[in-house]
Design a protein around this motif. Structure first.
Motif, PDB file in Angstrom:
ATOM      1  N   VAL A   1       0.874  -1.171   0.000  1.00 51.85           N
ATOM      2  CA  VAL A   1       0.000   0.000   0.000  1.00 51.85           C
ATOM      3  C   VAL A   1       0.909   1.218   0.000  1.00 51.85           C
ATOM      4  CG1 VAL A   1      -1.709   1.315   1.321  1.00 51.85           C
ATOM      5  CG2 VAL A   1      -1.808  -1.194   1.307  1.00 51.85           C
ATOM      6  N   ILE A   2       0.737   2.117  -0.966  1.00 48.72           N
ATOM      7  CA  ILE A   2       1.516   3.356  -0.948  1.00 48.72           C
ATOM      8  C   ILE A   2       0.715   4.412  -0.190  1.00 48.72           C
ATOM      9  CG2 ILE A   2       2.905   2.878  -2.993  1.00 48.72           C
ATOM     10  CD1 ILE A   2       1.003   4.617  -4.630  1.00 48.72           C
ATOM     11  N   THR A   3       1.446   5.271   0.514  1.00 51.71           N
ATOM     12  CA  THR A   3       0.805   6.309   1.321  1.00 51.71           C
ATOM     13  C   THR A   3       1.834   7.362   1.693  1.00 51.71           C
ATOM     14  OG1 THR A   3      -0.610   6.708   3.256  1.00 51.71           O
ATOM     15  CG2 THR A   3       1.212   5.163   3.542  1.00 51.71           C
ATOM     16  N   SER A   4       1.359   8.444   2.248  1.00 49.19           N
ATOM     17  CA  SER A   4       2.258   9.471   2.772  1.00 49.19           C
ATOM     18  C   SER A   4       2.844   8.977   4.093  1.00 49.19           C
ATOM     19  CB  SER A   4       1.485  10.774   3.003  1.00 49.19           C
ATOM     20  OG  SER A   4       2.338  11.719   3.621  1.00 49.19           O
ATOM     21  N   GLY A   5       4.093   9.280   4.323  1.00 55.43           N
ATOM     22  CA  GLY A   5       4.750   8.885   5.561  1.00 55.43           C
ATOM     23  C   GLY A   5       4.135   9.503   6.801  1.00 55.43           C
ATOM     24  N   THR A   6       3.344  10.549   6.617  1.00 57.56           N
ATOM     25  CA  THR A   6       2.711  11.219   7.770  1.00 57.56           C
ATOM     26  C   THR A   6       1.288  10.735   8.030  1.00 57.56           C
ATOM     27  OG1 THR A   6       1.948  13.016   6.349  1.00 57.56           O
ATOM     28  CG2 THR A   6       4.092  13.314   7.424  1.00 57.56           C
ATOM     29  N   SER A   7       0.791   9.790   7.228  1.00 57.92           N
ATOM     30  CA  SER A   7      -0.590   9.321   7.380  1.00 57.92           C
ATOM     31  C   SER A   7      -0.775   8.545   8.688  1.00 57.92           C
ATOM     32  CB  SER A   7      -0.978   8.424   6.205  1.00 57.92           C
ATOM     33  OG  SER A   7      -0.254   7.209   6.264  1.00 57.92           O
ATOM     34  N   ALA A   8      -2.011   8.495   9.143  1.00 61.98           N
ATOM     35  CA  ALA A   8      -2.327   7.736  10.361  1.00 61.98           C
ATOM     36  C   ALA A   8      -1.981   6.266  10.169  1.00 61.98           C
ATOM     37  CB  ALA A   8      -3.796   7.909  10.727  1.00 61.98           C
ATOM     38  N   LYS A   9      -2.271   5.716   8.994  1.00 64.24           N
ATOM     39  CA  LYS A   9      -1.982   4.295   8.761  1.00 64.24           C
ATOM     40  C   LYS A   9      -0.490   4.014   8.892  1.00 64.24           C
ATOM     41  CE  LYS A   9      -3.054   5.071   3.901  1.00 64.24           C
ATOM     42  NZ  LYS A   9      -3.828   6.276   4.161  1.00 64.24           N
ATOM     43  N   ALA A  10       0.351   4.882   8.345  1.00 63.56           N
ATOM     44  CA  ALA A  10       1.799   4.694   8.467  1.00 63.56           C
ATOM     45  C   ALA A  10       2.237   4.836   9.927  1.00 63.56           C
ATOM     46  CB  ALA A  10       2.542   5.689   7.581  1.00 63.56           C
ATOM     47  N   ARG A  11       1.665   5.787  10.634  1.00 64.05           N
ATOM     48  CA  ARG A  11       2.000   5.956  12.062  1.00 64.05           C
ATOM     49  C   ARG A  11       1.612   4.727  12.873  1.00 64.05           C
ATOM     50  NH1 ARG A  11      -0.462  10.912  11.279  1.00 64.05           N
ATOM     51  NH2 ARG A  11      -2.120  10.407  12.758  1.00 64.05           N
ATOM     52  N   HIS A  12       0.437   4.165  12.601  1.00 60.88           N
ATOM     53  CA  HIS A  12      -0.005   2.973  13.335  1.00 60.88           C
ATOM     54  C   HIS A  12       0.937   1.801  13.092  1.00 60.88           C
ATOM     55  CE1 HIS A  12      -4.363   4.660  13.053  1.00 60.88           C
ATOM     56  NE2 HIS A  12      -3.666   5.255  13.990  1.00 60.88           N
ATOM     57  N   VAL A  13       1.346   1.620  11.853  1.00 62.19           N
ATOM     58  CA  VAL A  13       2.253   0.512  11.530  1.00 62.19           C
ATOM     59  C   VAL A  13       3.615   0.744  12.187  1.00 62.19           C
ATOM     60  CG1 VAL A  13       3.478  -0.673   9.662  1.00 62.19           C
ATOM     61  CG2 VAL A  13       1.037  -0.133   9.429  1.00 62.19           C
ATOM     62  N   ARG A  14       4.137   1.950  12.101  1.00 61.57           N
ATOM     63  CA  ARG A  14       5.439   2.244  12.728  1.00 61.57           C
ATOM     64  C   ARG A  14       5.399   2.006  14.233  1.00 61.57           C
ATOM     65  NH1 ARG A  14       5.793   7.056   9.350  1.00 61.57           N
ATOM     66  NH2 ARG A  14       7.329   6.657   7.727  1.00 61.57           N
ATOM     67  N   ALA A  15       4.277   2.346  14.862  1.00 67.47           N
ATOM     68  CA  ALA A  15       4.151   2.219  16.319  1.00 67.47           C
ATOM     69  C   ALA A  15       4.289   0.773  16.783  1.00 67.47           C
ATOM     70  CB  ALA A  15       2.820   2.804  16.790  1.00 67.47           C
ATOM     71  N   ALA A  16       4.065  -0.179  15.897  1.00 69.99           N
ATOM     72  CA  ALA A  16       4.160  -1.595  16.270  1.00 69.99           C
ATOM     73  C   ALA A  16       5.608  -2.057  16.422  1.00 69.99           C
ATOM     74  CB  ALA A  16       3.436  -2.455  15.246  1.00 69.99           C
ATOM     75  N   GLY A  17       6.560  -1.270  15.915  1.00 66.61           N
ATOM     76  CA  GLY A  17       7.962  -1.631  16.047  1.00 66.61           C
ATOM     77  C   GLY A  17       8.438  -2.617  14.994  1.00 66.61           C
ATOM     78  N   ALA A  18       9.599  -3.194  15.236  1.00 72.64           N
ATOM     79  CA  ALA A  18      10.272  -4.051  14.256  1.00 72.64           C
ATOM     80  C   ALA A  18       9.487  -5.317  13.931  1.00 72.64           C
ATOM     81  CB  ALA A  18      11.664  -4.424  14.756  1.00 72.64           C
ATOM     82  N   ARG A  19       8.701  -5.816  14.856  1.00 74.12           N
ATOM     83  CA  ARG A  19       7.917  -7.032  14.614  1.00 74.12           C
ATOM     84  C   ARG A  19       6.837  -6.807  13.559  1.00 74.12           C
ATOM     85  NH1 ARG A  19       3.411  -9.505  17.811  1.00 74.12           N
ATOM     86  NH2 ARG A  19       3.271 -11.605  16.996  1.00 74.12           N
ATOM     87  N   GLY A  20       6.423  -5.565  13.410  1.00 72.48           N
ATOM     88  CA  GLY A  20       5.380  -5.233  12.450  1.00 72.48           C
ATOM     89  C   GLY A  20       4.006  -5.230  13.086  1.00 72.48           C
ATOM     90  N   ALA A  21       3.085  -4.597  12.412  1.00 69.64           N
ATOM     91  CA  ALA A  21       1.713  -4.454  12.891  1.00 69.64           C
ATOM     92  C   ALA A  21       0.820  -5.494  12.231  1.00 69.64           C
ATOM     93  CB  ALA A  21       1.194  -3.057  12.568  1.00 69.64           C
ATOM     94  N   ALA A  22      -0.093  -6.071  12.994  1.00 72.32           N
ATOM     95  CA  ALA A  22      -1.096  -6.972  12.421  1.00 72.32           C
ATOM     96  C   ALA A  22      -2.094  -6.117  11.647  1.00 72.32           C
ATOM     97  CB  ALA A  22      -1.797  -7.752  13.520  1.00 72.32           C
ATOM     98  N   VAL A  23      -2.264  -6.415  10.365  1.00 74.59           N
ATOM     99  CA  VAL A  23      -3.165  -5.642   9.500  1.00 74.59           C
ATOM    100  C   VAL A  23      -3.939  -6.579   8.588  1.00 74.59           C
ATOM    101  CG1 VAL A  23      -1.574  -3.652   9.494  1.00 74.59           C
ATOM    102  CG2 VAL A  23      -1.534  -5.291   7.601  1.00 74.59           C
TER     103      VAL A  23
END
Length: 138
Positions: A55-77
């Motif tokens: 999924v392409i998106t802006s680095g400042t989007s909420a979706k990108a922030r949510h994924v980053r917040a999960a850390g190195a293990r990655g976010a369940a999506v």
């Protein structure tokens, strides 16, 4: 696809893969820090050989922030698309990639699936989902 079923995300049948190659608006579900779901419309590309959805998106989007917040293990999506009674879902662990090569590959795949080059965005990133599960109904 004629009934609801599970799919090997690395080895989908022709019908399932064909559905993911059609031009459809999709949704991406991420989790907010409080655990509630955040669902937004997106374009998704599916690469079964690599077991990756992008999924392409802006680095400042909420979706990108949510994924980053999960850390190195990655976010369940989950990403999903619907067309009448047909639907398909891909699930996995997502990470954000900002390197030029990853973003360019995601843009190329987006243009191939959606028939248009994404508008320029210097803050673009790609949410890359390592797929662990797939399902659908045709």
């Amino acid at each position: 696809m004629t009934t609801t079923y599970s799919v090997d995300p690395g080895d989908p049948d022709a019908s399932y893969l064909g559905f993911w190659r059609e031009k459809h608006l999709c949704t991406l579900t991420t989790l907010r820090p409080d655990g509630t779901p955040h669902l937004v419309p997106v374009g998704v590309t599916y690469d079964p050989e690599a077991r990756i959805a992008r999924v392409i998106t802006s680095g400042t989007s909420a979706k990108a922030r949510h994924v980053r917040a999960a850390g190195a293990r990655g976010a369940a999506v989950a990403v999903c698309q619907v067309d009448g009674r047909r639907w398909a879902t891909l699930e996995g662990r997502a990470v954000v990639r900002a390197d030029r090569e990853s973003v360019a590959e995601a843009e190329r795949r987006y243009a191939e699936r959606y028939g248009r080059t994404p508008r320029p965005n210097p803050s673009r990133v790609v949410i890359e989902i390592a797929l662990t599960r797939a399902m659908g109904r045709g």
